[in-house]
Design an enzyme around this catalytic site. Structure first.
Site, PDB file in Angstrom:
ATOM      1  N   TYR A  31       0.824  -1.209   0.000  1.00 15.02           N
ATOM      2  CA  TYR A  31       0.000   0.000   0.000  1.00 15.02           C
ATOM      3  C   TYR A  31       0.857   1.257   0.000  1.00 15.02           C
ATOM      4  O   TYR A  31       2.077   1.197   0.190  1.00 15.02           O
ATOM      5  CB  TYR A  31      -0.931   0.011   1.215  1.00 15.02           C
ATOM      6  CG  TYR A  31      -0.245   0.333   2.525  1.00 15.02           C
ATOM      7  CD1 TYR A  31       0.564  -0.608   3.162  1.00 15.02           C
ATOM      8  CD2 TYR A  31      -0.380   1.589   3.119  1.00 15.02           C
ATOM      9  CE1 TYR A  31       1.203  -0.302   4.355  1.00 15.02           C
ATOM     10  CE2 TYR A  31       0.248   1.899   4.316  1.00 15.02           C
ATOM     11  CZ  TYR A  31       1.042   0.952   4.924  1.00 15.02           C
ATOM     12  OH  TYR A  31       1.686   1.262   6.097  1.00 15.02           O
ATOM     13  N   ARG A  50       7.651   3.456  -5.277  1.00 18.84           N
ATOM     14  CA  ARG A  50       7.811   2.554  -4.134  1.00 18.84           C
ATOM     15  C   ARG A  50       6.719   1.490  -4.143  1.00 18.84           C
ATOM     16  O   ARG A  50       6.973   0.328  -3.797  1.00 18.84           O
ATOM     17  CB  ARG A  50       7.791   3.337  -2.819  1.00 18.84           C
ATOM     18  CG  ARG A  50       8.145   2.462  -1.618  1.00 18.84           C
ATOM     19  CD  ARG A  50       8.298   3.274  -0.351  1.00 18.84           C
ATOM     20  NE  ARG A  50       7.046   3.913   0.042  1.00 18.84           N
ATOM     21  CZ  ARG A  50       6.945   4.771   1.047  1.00 18.84           C
ATOM     22  NH1 ARG A  50       8.003   5.110   1.753  1.00 18.84           N
ATOM     23  NH2 ARG A  50       5.777   5.314   1.346  1.00 18.84           N
ATOM     24  N   ARG A  98      -8.996 -19.800  -0.371  1.00 21.79           N
ATOM     25  CA  ARG A  98      -7.903 -19.626   0.592  1.00 21.79           C
ATOM     26  C   ARG A  98      -6.887 -20.766   0.570  1.00 21.79           C
ATOM     27  O   ARG A  98      -7.177 -21.880   1.023  1.00 21.79           O
ATOM     28  CB  ARG A  98      -8.485 -19.475   2.002  1.00 21.79           C
ATOM     29  CG  ARG A  98      -7.416 -19.112   3.032  1.00 21.79           C
ATOM     30  CD  ARG A  98      -7.987 -19.000   4.429  1.00 21.79           C
ATOM     31  NE  ARG A  98      -6.945 -18.669   5.388  1.00 21.79           N
ATOM     32  CZ  ARG A  98      -6.061 -19.554   5.883  1.00 21.79           C
ATOM     33  NH1 ARG A  98      -6.120 -20.819   5.505  1.00 21.79           N
ATOM     34  NH2 ARG A  98      -5.141 -19.172   6.735  1.00 21.79           N
ATOM     35  N   HIS A 100      -2.387 -20.777   0.987  1.00 18.09           N
ATOM     36  CA  HIS A 100      -1.293 -19.846   1.247  1.00 18.09           C
ATOM     37  C   HIS A 100      -0.489 -19.508  -0.012  1.00 18.09           C
ATOM     38  O   HIS A 100      -0.183 -18.353  -0.266  1.00 18.09           O
ATOM     39  CB  HIS A 100      -0.351 -20.394   2.316  1.00 18.09           C
ATOM     40  CG  HIS A 100      -0.953 -20.392   3.684  1.00 18.09           C
ATOM     41  ND1 HIS A 100      -2.039 -21.169   4.025  1.00 18.09           N
ATOM     42  CD2 HIS A 100      -0.633 -19.690   4.796  1.00 18.09           C
ATOM     43  CE1 HIS A 100      -2.358 -20.952   5.285  1.00 18.09           C
ATOM     44  NE2 HIS A 100      -1.530 -20.060   5.778  1.00 18.09           N
ATOM     45  N   LYS A 145       6.507  -2.061   1.943  1.00 16.51           N
ATOM     46  CA  LYS A 145       5.336  -1.422   2.576  1.00 16.51           C
ATOM     47  C   LYS A 145       4.150  -2.378   2.429  1.00 16.51           C
ATOM     48  O   LYS A 145       3.281  -2.210   1.582  1.00 16.51           O
ATOM     49  CB  LYS A 145       5.060  -0.038   1.969  1.00 16.51           C
ATOM     50  CG  LYS A 145       4.376   0.889   2.990  1.00 16.51           C
ATOM     51  CD  LYS A 145       4.426   2.335   2.569  1.00 16.51           C
ATOM     52  CE  LYS A 145       3.610   3.198   3.514  1.00 16.51           C
ATOM     53  NZ  LYS A 145       4.239   3.416   4.826  1.00 16.51           N
ATOM     54  N   GLU A 177      12.970   2.202  13.677  1.00 15.33           N
ATOM     55  CA  GLU A 177      12.097   3.274  13.171  1.00 15.33           C
ATOM     56  C   GLU A 177      10.879   3.351  14.062  1.00 15.33           C
ATOM     57  O   GLU A 177      10.863   2.776  15.152  1.00 15.33           O
ATOM     58  CB  GLU A 177      11.729   3.000  11.705  1.00 15.33           C
ATOM     59  CG  GLU A 177      10.975   1.684  11.513  1.00 15.33           C
ATOM     60  CD  GLU A 177      10.490   1.470  10.077  1.00 15.33           C
ATOM     61  OE1 GLU A 177      10.269   2.437   9.354  1.00 15.33           O
ATOM     62  OE2 GLU A 177      10.318   0.284   9.704  1.00 15.33           O
ATOM     63  N   LEU A 201      11.482   0.815   6.717  1.00 19.44           N
ATOM     64  CA  LEU A 201      10.838   1.231   5.481  1.00 19.44           C
ATOM     65  C   LEU A 201      11.485   2.561   5.107  1.00 19.44           C
ATOM     66  O   LEU A 201      11.538   3.475   5.944  1.00 19.44           O
ATOM     67  CB  LEU A 201       9.329   1.402   5.733  1.00 19.44           C
ATOM     68  CG  LEU A 201       8.358   1.550   4.572  1.00 19.44           C
ATOM     69  CD1 LEU A 201       8.321   2.963   4.040  1.00 19.44           C
ATOM     70  CD2 LEU A 201       8.651   0.575   3.431  1.00 19.44           C
TER      71      LEU A 201
HETATM   72  C1  LIG Z   1       4.995   4.433   5.572  1.00 20.49           C
HETATM   73  C2  LIG Z   1       5.975   4.160   6.660  1.00 20.49           C
HETATM   74  C3  LIG Z   1       6.956   5.109   7.022  1.00 20.49           C
HETATM   75  C4  LIG Z   1       6.980   6.525   6.501  1.00 20.49           C
HETATM   76  O1  LIG Z   1       7.110   6.613   5.127  1.00 20.49           O
HETATM   77  P1  LIG Z   1       6.652   7.910   4.342  1.00 20.49           P
HETATM   78  O2  LIG Z   1       6.896   7.558   2.922  1.00 20.49           O
HETATM   79  O3  LIG Z   1       7.526   9.033   4.801  1.00 20.49           O
HETATM   80  O4  LIG Z   1       5.217   8.144   4.674  1.00 20.49           O
HETATM   81  C5  LIG Z   1       7.912   4.717   7.952  1.00 20.49           C
HETATM   82  N1  LIG Z   1       7.892   3.501   8.517  1.00 20.49           N
HETATM   83  C6  LIG Z   1       6.954   2.585   8.207  1.00 20.49           C
HETATM   84  C7  LIG Z   1       6.985   1.246   8.880  1.00 20.49           C
HETATM   85  C8  LIG Z   1       5.968   2.896   7.274  1.00 20.49           C
HETATM   86  O5  LIG Z   1       5.018   1.993   6.988  1.00 20.49           O
END
Ligand SMILES: *Cc1c(COP(=O)(O)O)cnc(C)c1O
Length: 285
Positions: A31, A50, A98, A100, A145, A177, A201
């Site tokens: 997403y 991305r 369903r 996997h 993501k 993070e 990320l």
């Molecule tokens: C989306 C996200 C971010 C921030 O990313 P942006 O592109 O700056 O919105 C940071 N860490 C995680 C785990 C995320 O899912």
């Protein structure tokens, strides 16, 4: 409000998603959240890039081009009259009974998107926020993501229960993070943040902020720091598409620096705001 579901724009009460959608069963999808300022997408190309990178990493084909998805986002903004807010877009590996492993025969990925109205978090951006440390129990592909967000959901809830806006995640004491943000510390004028590895990320906002640091001649070290080092930073902030550059004034109940938004953090916020004004130009179809 119009929603985009699997190729069609529909109203909420008319939209239909299969119970067999692999996003629903497995979180099998990816997403993006893309900010809208003054009716224009911000850093859209980076986000769509991305999205396709995330899809590639999970071996999923998106049945649209980046330009087509950009067009979907623009239509949602226009049709729903969004001035300030964001676009949420997700792609799942489609609907199939369903099992996997990937569906055989393959089914097309399902794209869903909608728009949200929302103001910039200006008050918190001035006051600063409190965050809480939580062990990073997520998987080892945090560079994707992915819709699999249980680790982040649990961390964010723990932070919220402690009256905090975000969780600062750490693996054995090393800060990675936030649950949905990237973490930055400032010590003696140097900005520190975790390097781009499989453990974080790579935020688009992170990229923008590192670019601004370069333009402003602010030294940056992409180097992991410990939680103890985080407590001792002069300034602290986190970044994301919706949080922008968010000052952190408290970590685990300990005051950061003088307990107010840091001056370097404020400088980056100002530069970020200028960047928004400069970069939210109309994207031609
Ligand atoms: C989306 C996200 C971010 C921030 O990313 P942006 O592109 O700056 O919105 C940071 N860490 C995680 C785990 C995320 O899912």
């Amino acid at each position: 409000m119009l929603y985009f579901v699997d190729g069609k724009f529909t109203k909420q009460d008319e939209l239909c998603i299969s119970i067999d959608d692999r996003g629903y069963y497995f979180g099998d999808g990816v997403y993006e959240v893309i900010k809208v300022y003054g009716g224009e997408l911000f850093t859209a190309e980076e986000h769509f890039n991305r999205l396709f990178q995330s899809a590639l990493k999970i071996k999923m084909t998106i049945p649209y081009s980046e330009q087509q998805l950009m067009d979907v986002a623009r239509q949602l903004i226009d049709q729903n009259g969004i001035e300030d807010g964001h676009i949420y877009m997700q792609v799942t590996r489609g609907a199939a009974p369903r099992q996997h492993h990937f569906p055989t025969p393959a089914v097309p990925a399902v794209v869903t998107a909608y728009s949200v109205n929302g103001e910039r978090p200006l008050s918190n951006m001035e006051k600063g926020v409190a965050i809480k440390s939580v062990a990073d129990i997520r998987w080892l592909r945090c560079d994707i993501k992915s819709l699999n967000l249980l680790g982040s959901v649990l961390a964010k809830e723990e932070a919220r229960e402690a009256g905090c806006t975000e969780a600062i995640l750490h693996r054995d004491g090393l800060v990675t993070e936030g649950a949905s943000t990237n973490m930055f510390g400032v010590k003696n004028g140097v900005v520190y943040t975790h390097p781009v590895t499989n453990l974080i990320l790579e935020g688009i906002t992170r990229q923008v902020v590192l670019g601004l640091c370069q333009e402003l001649n602010i030294p940056v070290q992409e180097q992991a720091f410990t939680l103890a080092e985080a407590y001792a930073m002069d300034e602290f902030f986190y970044t994301s598409t919706t949080a922008e550059v968010m000052p952190v004034t408290e970590i685990d109940g300990r005051q950061v620096g003088d307990g107010k938004r840091g001056s370097l953090t404020e400088k980056l916020q100002q530069a970020f705001t200028e960047r928004i004004a400069k970069k939210t130009v109309k994207n031609t179809i």
